[in-house]
Design an enzyme around this catalytic site. Structure first.
Site, short mmCIF file in Angstrom:
data_model
loop_
_atom_site.label_atom_id
_atom_site.label_comp_id
_atom_site.label_asym_id
_atom_site.label_seq_id
_atom_site.Cartn_x
_atom_site.Cartn_y
_atom_site.Cartn_z
N GLY A 255 0.81 -1.22 0.00
CA GLY A 255 0.00 0.00 0.00
C GLY A 255 0.84 1.27 0.00
N LEU B 59 -5.06 -11.35 6.06
CA LEU B 59 -4.80 -11.50 7.50
C LEU B 59 -5.89 -12.28 8.21
CD1 LEU B 59 -3.51 -8.11 8.98
CD2 LEU B 59 -2.28 -10.28 8.77
N SER C 156 -3.94 6.46 14.02
CA SER C 156 -4.28 7.68 13.28
C SER C 156 -4.63 8.80 14.23
CB SER C 156 -5.49 7.37 12.39
OG SER C 156 -6.08 8.55 11.93
N THR D 70 -7.06 10.38 13.97
CA THR D 70 -8.51 10.32 14.13
C THR D 70 -8.91 9.88 15.54
OG1 THR D 70 -10.55 9.62 13.00
CG2 THR D 70 -8.86 7.94 13.28
N TYR E 261 -14.36 3.42 10.96
CA TYR E 261 -12.91 3.36 10.70
C TYR E 261 -12.14 3.89 11.91
CZ TYR E 261 -8.34 5.04 9.25
OH TYR E 261 -7.00 5.31 9.22
N LYS F 174 -9.43 2.02 14.97
CA LYS F 174 -8.11 2.45 15.47
C LYS F 174 -8.13 2.56 17.00
CE LYS F 174 -6.21 2.77 11.42
NZ LYS F 174 -5.39 1.65 10.96
N ASN G 229 -9.70 11.76 -0.24
CA ASN G 229 -8.81 12.65 0.51
C ASN G 229 -8.33 13.80 -0.37
OD1 ASN G 229 -8.03 9.62 1.77
ND2 ASN G 229 -8.63 11.23 3.18
N LEU G 230 -7.94 14.87 0.30
CA LEU G 230 -7.61 16.11 -0.40
C LEU G 230 -6.48 15.95 -1.42
CD1 LEU G 230 -7.96 19.19 -0.66
CD2 LEU G 230 -6.19 19.44 1.11
N ASP H 1 -16.08 16.42 9.69
CA ASP H 1 -14.83 17.18 9.60
C ASP H 1 -14.70 18.16 10.77
OD1 ASP H 1 -13.78 16.04 7.39
OD2 ASP H 1 -14.13 17.73 6.04
P1 NAD Z 1 -3.40 1.48 1.79
O1 NAD Z 1 -4.81 1.07 1.56
O2 NAD Z 1 -2.64 2.07 0.64
O3 NAD Z 1 -2.56 0.25 2.37
C1 NAD Z 1 -3.13 -0.76 3.15
C2 NAD Z 1 -2.71 -2.11 2.56
O4 NAD Z 1 -3.26 -3.16 3.36
C3 NAD Z 1 -3.22 -2.32 1.14
O5 NAD Z 1 -2.14 -2.71 0.30
C4 NAD Z 1 -4.27 -3.43 1.27
O6 NAD Z 1 -4.33 -4.24 0.11
C5 NAD Z 1 -3.76 -4.16 2.51
N1 NAD Z 1 -4.81 -4.88 3.26
C6 NAD Z 1 -5.99 -4.41 3.73
N2 NAD Z 1 -6.65 -5.37 4.40
C7 NAD Z 1 -5.87 -6.49 4.36
C8 NAD Z 1 -6.03 -7.82 4.85
N3 NAD Z 1 -7.11 -8.19 5.54
N4 NAD Z 1 -5.03 -8.70 4.63
C9 NAD Z 1 -3.93 -8.35 3.95
N5 NAD Z 1 -3.73 -7.10 3.44
C10 NAD Z 1 -4.70 -6.18 3.64
O7 NAD Z 1 -3.40 2.49 3.03
P2 NAD Z 1 -2.25 3.41 3.59
O8 NAD Z 1 -2.62 4.81 3.32
O9 NAD Z 1 -0.94 2.92 3.16
O10 NAD Z 1 -2.47 3.16 5.14
C11 NAD Z 1 -1.76 2.16 5.85
C12 NAD Z 1 -2.28 2.10 7.28
O11 NAD Z 1 -2.13 3.39 7.88
C13 NAD Z 1 -3.75 1.75 7.41
O12 NAD Z 1 -3.92 0.94 8.54
C14 NAD Z 1 -4.42 3.10 7.60
O13 NAD Z 1 -5.62 2.99 8.30
C15 NAD Z 1 -3.38 3.83 8.41
N6 NAD Z 1 -3.48 5.29 8.28
C16 NAD Z 1 -3.45 5.87 7.05
C17 NAD Z 1 -3.57 7.25 6.93
C18 NAD Z 1 -3.56 7.92 5.58
O14 NAD Z 1 -3.91 9.09 5.50
N7 NAD Z 1 -3.18 7.26 4.50
C19 NAD Z 1 -3.71 8.04 8.08
C20 NAD Z 1 -3.72 7.41 9.33
C21 NAD Z 1 -3.60 6.03 9.41
C1 UD1 Z 2 -9.41 11.79 6.72
C2 UD1 Z 2 -10.23 11.05 7.72
C3 UD1 Z 2 -9.34 10.45 8.78
C4 UD1 Z 2 -8.32 9.53 8.12
C5 UD1 Z 2 -7.56 10.32 7.07
C6 UD1 Z 2 -6.64 9.42 6.28
C7 UD1 Z 2 -12.43 12.13 7.74
C8 UD1 Z 2 -13.38 12.94 8.52
N1 UD1 Z 2 -11.23 11.92 8.30
O1 UD1 Z 2 -8.71 12.84 7.38
O2 UD1 Z 2 -10.11 9.69 9.69
O3 UD1 Z 2 -7.41 9.01 9.08
O4 UD1 Z 2 -8.47 10.92 6.14
O5 UD1 Z 2 -7.36 8.51 5.51
O6 UD1 Z 2 -12.72 11.67 6.66
N2 UD1 Z 2 -11.06 18.37 1.70
C9 UD1 Z 2 -11.64 19.17 0.73
N3 UD1 Z 2 -11.99 18.59 -0.47
C10 UD1 Z 2 -11.78 17.27 -0.73
C11 UD1 Z 2 -11.19 16.45 0.25
C12 UD1 Z 2 -10.86 17.03 1.47
O7 UD1 Z 2 -11.82 20.37 0.94
O8 UD1 Z 2 -12.14 16.81 -1.85
C13 UD1 Z 2 -10.63 18.97 2.99
C14 UD1 Z 2 -11.27 18.38 4.20
O9 UD1 Z 2 -12.47 19.03 4.52
C15 UD1 Z 2 -10.16 18.61 5.26
C16 UD1 Z 2 -8.87 18.53 4.45
O10 UD1 Z 2 -9.25 18.76 3.09
O11 UD1 Z 2 -10.27 19.90 5.79
C17 UD1 Z 2 -8.18 17.18 4.55
O12 UD1 Z 2 -9.11 16.15 4.22
P1 UD1 Z 2 -8.66 14.62 4.02
O13 UD1 Z 2 -7.49 14.57 3.10
O14 UD1 Z 2 -9.86 13.84 3.66
O15 UD1 Z 2 -8.11 14.22 5.46
P2 UD1 Z 2 -8.83 14.30 6.90
O16 UD1 Z 2 -10.24 14.65 6.78
O17 UD1 Z 2 -7.98 15.14 7.77
#
Ligand code: NAD
Ligand code: UD1
Length: 338
Positions: A11, A60, A126, A128, A151, A155, A201-202, A297
């Site tokens: 990922g 998993l 996270s 979150t 979600y 966590k 996400n943004l 948000d």
């Molecule tokens: P991602 O979706 O790119 O990576 C997650 C990976 O886990 C993927 O490759 C998916 O195929 C794999 N996966 C999911 N369920 C599985 C299962 N049951 N068995 C085996 N593989 C499985 O996400 P990411 O952005 O790389 O995030 C990684 C971790 O960090 C996640 O736990 C996510 O919740 C956490 N996290 C991400 C963010 C973010 O903004 N990206 C923020 C806070 C926390």
């Molecule tokens: C979101 C999740 C958070 C998660 C994280 C990573 C929510 C409420 N929170 O965080 O739980 O851990 O993603 O996956 O969804 N925005 C726009 N336009 C868009 C997208 C986002 O204006 O098209 C704004 C949002 O309102 C926010 C900021 O951009 O103010 C960031 O948003 P985003 O990237 O989705 O992250 P979070 O909301 O912080």
């Protein structure tokens, strides 16, 4: 030095972390079911690092397969556990699937680790978990028992489970890494964020506007109590975040106990700040429209990153301009993803 098992290593954050681990000389084993990633990301990790590793396509939830990974690699010493589903809106529509995948998946992993006496884990938590009621900057000692969506609750609950596991057996060593908003991509432009469908996400949304796949960014609210009215977040370069995992792995190798640790920069940027920094990176104006606020948000989210500095000797190096330059480099080289 034992091997590191990386769940979810194909990922976004996992692939960047695998690159840093391999570059630092660690041996790794990756487990992923590709539910939200593609096999190509593994080729890219090999291309960037020039190194090879074992890979298991496994879920998993399948305890036999997870046990087999440990049986075949008795030298696995620690696990970095990224695997999980992460789309907030989808988790509201599919709570059972989210709780099952994230929580049951983690329980299966813990069982296999316990069975094989591999009791060191770095978990992807996270920001979150700070919910709606805490005030910024978020500090690790704040209460974390609320969320706005399934979600987020996965966590909160997994953090609790890992705490309880440690209480039952003080041989465990657990780092709960609370990520703020990871964006950007590896400098090579070979790996980056590659979401399925329209991004939630943004940052990936802006990237798709920049490559011409989406017409305009929708800004979710411009009437928050922030300098320009748009939401403020603590964006962190994914490579900085990946490096934080190396420090955390070293920490769990050397210490027992449970620590929750923020990984953020400590600085906030608004939606429009990010948009303008991306415009600078790609050299063109990017259209946007103001939309209503998005449910769940908050106005502000940013870390107090002091604990990571103190405990892990880690701090973020990159600013928003580098995040956008590297994110744009990945987007323009991979307009249709990996
Ligand atoms: P991602 O979706 O790119 O990576 C997650 C990976 O886990 C993927 O490759 C998916 O195929 C794999 N996966 C999911 N369920 C599985 C299962 N049951 N068995 C085996 N593989 C499985 O996400 P990411 O952005 O790389 O995030 C990684 C971790 O960090 C996640 O736990 C996510 O919740 C956490 N996290 C991400 C963010 C973010 O903004 N990206 C923020 C806070 C926390
Ligand atoms: C979101 C999740 C958070 C998660 C994280 C990573 C929510 C409420 N929170 O965080 O739980 O851990 O993603 O996956 O969804 N925005 C726009 N336009 C868009 C997208 C986002 O204006 O098209 C704004 C949002 O309102 C926010 C900021 O951009 O103010 C960031 O948003 P985003 O990237 O989705 O992250 P979070 O909301 O912080």
């Amino acid at each position: 030095m034992g091997k590191i098992l990386v769940t979810g290593g194909a990922g976004f954050i996992g692939s960047h972390t695998c690159v840093e681990l391999l570059d630092a000389g660690y041996e790794i084993v990756i487990l992923d079911n590709f539910s939200n990633s593609k096999p190509e990301s593994l080729n890219r990790i090999k291309k960037i690092t020039g190194k090879d590793f074992k890979f298991y396509e496994a879920d998993l939830l399948d305890l036999d397969k997870v046990n087999a990974v440990f049986d075949e690699n008795p030298d696995i010493e620690a696990v970095i556990h990224f695997a999980g589903l992460k789309a907030v809106g989808e988790s509201v529509r599919m709570p059972v699937e989210y709780y099952h995948n994230n929580i049951t998946g983690t329980l299966m992993l813990i069982k296999a680790m316990r069975e094989h006496n591999a009791k060191k884990i770095v978990f992807s938590s996270s920001a979150t978990v700070y919910g709606l009621d805490n005030e910024v900057p978020y500090v690790e000692t704040m209460p974390t028992h609320t969320s706005t969506n399934p979600y987020g609750y996965t966590k909160v609950m997994i953090e609790q489970i890992l705490n309880d596991v440690y209480v039952s057996d003080n041989d465990w060593s657990v780092a709960l890494l609370r990520y703020f908003n990871p964006i950007g991509a590896h400098k090579s432009g070979l790996i980056g964020e590659d979401p399925n469908g329209i991004p939630n996400n943004l940052f990936p949304y802006i990237a798709q506007v920049a490559v011409g796949k989406l017409p305009a960014l929708g800004v979710f609210g411009n009437d928050y109590d922030t300098p320009d009215g748009t939401g403020v977040r603590d964006y962190i370069h994914v490579v900085d975040l990946a490096k934080g995992h190396l420090c955390a792995v070293k920490y769990v190798m050397e210490n027992k106990g449970v620590e929750a640790i923020n990984l953020g920069t400590g600085k906030g940027s608004s939606v429009l700040d990010v948009l303008h920094a991306f415009e600078k990176a790609c050299g063109k104006e990017l259209p946007y429209v103001i939309k209503p606020r998005r449910a769940g948000d908050i106005a502000w989210s940013y870390a107090k990153p002091d604990k990571a500095k103190k405990l892990l000797n880690w701090e973020a190096q990159y600013g928003i301009d580098e995040m956008c330059a590297d994110g744009w480099n990945f987007a323009k080289n991979n307009p249709n993803g990996l």
